[in-house]
Design an enzyme around this catalytic site. Structure first.
Site, PDB file in Angstrom:
ATOM      1  N   SER A 147       0.858  -1.194   0.000  1.00 59.78           N
ATOM      2  CA  SER A 147       0.000   0.000   0.000  1.00 59.78           C
ATOM      3  C   SER A 147       0.892   1.241   0.000  1.00 59.78           C
ATOM      4  CB  SER A 147      -0.860  -0.029   1.269  1.00 59.78           C
ATOM      5  OG  SER A 147      -1.269   1.272   1.624  1.00 59.78           O
ATOM      6  N   TYR A 206      -1.934  -0.834  10.705  1.00 56.40           N
ATOM      7  CA  TYR A 206      -2.000  -1.039   9.252  1.00 56.40           C
ATOM      8  C   TYR A 206      -0.742  -0.480   8.592  1.00 56.40           C
ATOM      9  CZ  TYR A 206      -3.722  -0.261   4.439  1.00 56.40           C
ATOM     10  OH  TYR A 206      -3.861  -0.235   3.078  1.00 56.40           O
TER      11      TYR A 206
HETATM   12  N1  LIG Z   1      -8.539  -1.825  -1.262  1.00 52.01           N
HETATM   13  C1  LIG Z   1      -7.612  -0.879  -1.307  1.00 52.01           C
HETATM   14  O1  LIG Z   1      -7.920   0.331  -1.416  1.00 52.01           O
HETATM   15  C2  LIG Z   1      -6.147  -1.258  -1.239  1.00 52.01           C
HETATM   16  C3  LIG Z   1      -5.184  -0.303  -1.576  1.00 52.01           C
HETATM   17  C4  LIG Z   1      -3.834  -0.632  -1.503  1.00 52.01           C
HETATM   18  C5  LIG Z   1      -3.478  -1.910  -1.089  1.00 52.01           C
HETATM   19  N2  LIG Z   1      -4.437  -2.827  -0.774  1.00 52.01           N
HETATM   20  C6  LIG Z   1      -4.012  -4.145  -0.311  1.00 52.01           C
HETATM   21  O2  LIG Z   1      -4.367  -5.136  -1.264  1.00 52.01           O
HETATM   22  C7  LIG Z   1      -4.547  -6.388  -0.583  1.00 52.01           C
HETATM   23  C8  LIG Z   1      -5.845  -7.024  -1.050  1.00 52.01           C
HETATM   24  O3  LIG Z   1      -6.897  -6.181  -0.667  1.00 52.01           O
HETATM   25  P1  LIG Z   1      -8.290  -6.054  -1.427  1.00 52.01           P
HETATM   26  O4  LIG Z   1      -8.501  -4.615  -1.681  1.00 52.01           O
HETATM   27  O5  LIG Z   1      -8.405  -7.006  -2.535  1.00 52.01           O
HETATM   28  O6  LIG Z   1      -9.252  -6.424  -0.187  1.00 52.01           O
HETATM   29  P2  LIG Z   1     -10.360  -7.561   0.021  1.00 52.01           P
HETATM   30  O7  LIG Z   1     -11.315  -7.577  -1.131  1.00 52.01           O
HETATM   31  O8  LIG Z   1     -10.884  -7.333   1.390  1.00 52.01           O
HETATM   32  O9  LIG Z   1      -9.524  -8.930  -0.008  1.00 52.01           O
HETATM   33  C9  LIG Z   1      -8.714  -9.341   1.054  1.00 52.01           C
HETATM   34  C10 LIG Z   1      -8.370 -10.804   0.856  1.00 52.01           C
HETATM   35  O10 LIG Z   1      -7.480 -11.218   1.917  1.00 52.01           O
HETATM   36  C11 LIG Z   1      -7.952 -12.454   2.426  1.00 52.01           C
HETATM   37  N3  LIG Z   1      -7.585 -12.640   3.825  1.00 52.01           N
HETATM   38  C12 LIG Z   1      -7.756 -11.769   4.856  1.00 52.01           C
HETATM   39  N4  LIG Z   1      -7.345 -12.335   6.015  1.00 52.01           N
HETATM   40  C13 LIG Z   1      -6.916 -13.582   5.697  1.00 52.01           C
HETATM   41  C14 LIG Z   1      -6.393 -14.665   6.462  1.00 52.01           C
HETATM   42  N5  LIG Z   1      -6.243 -14.572   7.809  1.00 52.01           N
HETATM   43  N6  LIG Z   1      -6.045 -15.803   5.824  1.00 52.01           N
HETATM   44  C15 LIG Z   1      -6.213 -15.919   4.484  1.00 52.01           C
HETATM   45  N7  LIG Z   1      -6.694 -14.932   3.703  1.00 52.01           N
HETATM   46  C16 LIG Z   1      -7.056 -13.779   4.306  1.00 52.01           C
HETATM   47  C17 LIG Z   1      -9.480 -12.378   2.268  1.00 52.01           C
HETATM   48  O11 LIG Z   1     -10.016 -13.695   2.202  1.00 52.01           O
HETATM   49  P3  LIG Z   1     -10.857 -14.458   3.348  1.00 52.01           P
HETATM   50  O12 LIG Z   1     -11.612 -13.417   4.123  1.00 52.01           O
HETATM   51  O13 LIG Z   1     -11.714 -15.396   2.564  1.00 52.01           O
HETATM   52  O14 LIG Z   1      -9.825 -15.178   4.161  1.00 52.01           O
HETATM   53  C18 LIG Z   1      -9.593 -11.701   0.908  1.00 52.01           C
HETATM   54  O15 LIG Z   1      -9.520 -12.667  -0.121  1.00 52.01           O
HETATM   55  C19 LIG Z   1      -4.514  -6.086   0.916  1.00 52.01           C
HETATM   56  O16 LIG Z   1      -3.266  -6.426   1.435  1.00 52.01           O
HETATM   57  C20 LIG Z   1      -4.713  -4.573   0.963  1.00 52.01           C
HETATM   58  O17 LIG Z   1      -4.095  -3.976   2.086  1.00 52.01           O
HETATM   59  C21 LIG Z   1      -5.773  -2.536  -0.870  1.00 52.01           C
END
Ligand SMILES: NC(=O)c1ccc[n+]([C@@H]2O[C@H](COP(=O)([O-])OP(=O)(O)OC[C@H]3O[C@@H](n4cnc5c(N)ncnc54)[C@H](OP(=O)(O)O)[C@@H]3O)[C@@H](O)[C@H]2O)c1
Length: 266
Positions: free
Chosen positions: A138, A151
């Site tokens: 991020s 975070y």
């Molecule tokens: N959304 C944004 O604005 C943004 C911006 C920059 C970076 N990011 C980063 O991108 C990454 C993906 O985020 P996203 O936006 O795609 O969010 P998301 O839709 O909430 O997806 C998060 C994923 O992580 C998995 N996860 C969470 N805890 C877990 C655990 N204990 N074990 C296994 N899997 C786990 C969830 O699956 P389950 O719940 O099924 O386990 C889900 O598939 C994150 O690291 C986030 O910080 C996001």
């Protein structure tokens, strides 16, 4: 790297960036190993992708679960050619709102999980002398903002993990890529309530991107063997400015960032 018939393990594949990334790799002819906790969502995605997808439910915050998942992947598909460390969670809280257990949860996934998954496969990848480890990070790993203590600390730790891996794997044939998206239209903020309203208002300058846009950039960077990719363009420009004038960008981020209710009244 040619992706056809390669084995790609994607964490956090049940939603958002991970789900879109799995579709994108499968579209390029890669076999995708889908990892997350919500098995039903992984199965639905595997059904949609077809014979190129395998499902490995696991809680990546638990090192024993990661070791067991890695053993299954190894015996069914072999050592992955590409690992995408994308799973992440963590509610944004000020340090003084955070308990020690909150802090551990915020560090467990993505930071510790990325370390567990990487080390579960690193020896085999180095022995084979090829492959790529991708880490989704991020912008907070470059400029911390207020109200997201655990975070932000976990993402700076993830940045350290990327640099340490790049140093360690130099000359082994295994490359490392860091992906830095701005705000993404995924379920992240619905799954981590109380966080979205703490995004610094300066980030309104950066257009939101979709999980599919991130997936395309990630797959493209993997194919081309890039060390880093950031999107959209405005974020690249702001990160460039943060490199040149770190204190100015940190100050702008801080003054446009979250305030505690008593500060907001002043
Ligand atoms: N959304 C944004 O604005 C943004 C911006 C920059 C970076 N990011 C980063 O991108 C990454 C993906 O985020 P996203 O936006 O795609 O969010 P998301 O839709 O909430 O997806 C998060 C994923 O992580 C998995 N996860 C969470 N805890 C877990 C655990 N204990 N074990 C296994 N899997 C786990 C969830 O699956 P389950 O719940 O099924 O386990 C889900 O598939 C994150 O690291 C986030 O910080 C996001």
């Amino acid at each position: 790297m040619e992706l056809w018939n390669k084995v790609v393990l994607i964490t956090g594949a049940s939603s958002g960036i991970g789900e879109a990334t799995a579709r994108e790799f499968a579209r390029a002819g890669a076999k995708v190993a889908l990892v997350a906790r919500r098995e039903e969502r992984l199965k639905a995605l595997a059904l949609e992708i077809g014979e190129l997808a395998w499902v490995y439910p696991a809680d990546l915050g638990d090192p024993d679960a990661v070791v067991a998942m890695a053993a299954r992947v190894r015996s069914e598909l072999g050592t992955p050619d590409v690992i995408v460390n994308n799973a992440g969670a963590g509610t944004w809280q000020f340090a003084d709102e955070t308990t020690p257990h909150d802090f551990l949860r915020q560090a467990a996934v993505p930071y510790l999980a990325a370390g567990y998954v990487t080390t579960a496969f690193a020896a085999d990848m180095v022995r084979r002398g090829s492959g790529r480890i991708v880490v989704v990070n991020s912008p907070v790993s470059r400029v911390a903002w207020p109200g997201a203590f655990g975070y932000a600390a976990a993402r700076w730790a993830l940045r350290g993990l990327v640099q340490a891996l790049q140093a360690d794997l130099r000359g082994t044939g295994v490359g490392v890529t860091e992906v830095l998206p701005g705000k993404v239209s995924s379920d992240y903020f619905a799954s981590n309530p109380g966080s979205e309203e703490r995004i610094p208002t300066i980030s309104a300058l950066i257009p939101e991107v979709t999980p599919e846009q991130v997936a395309r950039a990630l797959v493209n960077a993997t194919r081309k063997g890039r060390r880093r990719t950031a999107l959209p363009l405005t974020l690249r420009l702001i990160l460039g400015q943060a490199w040149v004038t770190p204190r100015l960008v940190a100050w702008l981020t801080a003054i446009t960032g979250a305030k505690r209710p008593e500060q907001a009244k002043r």
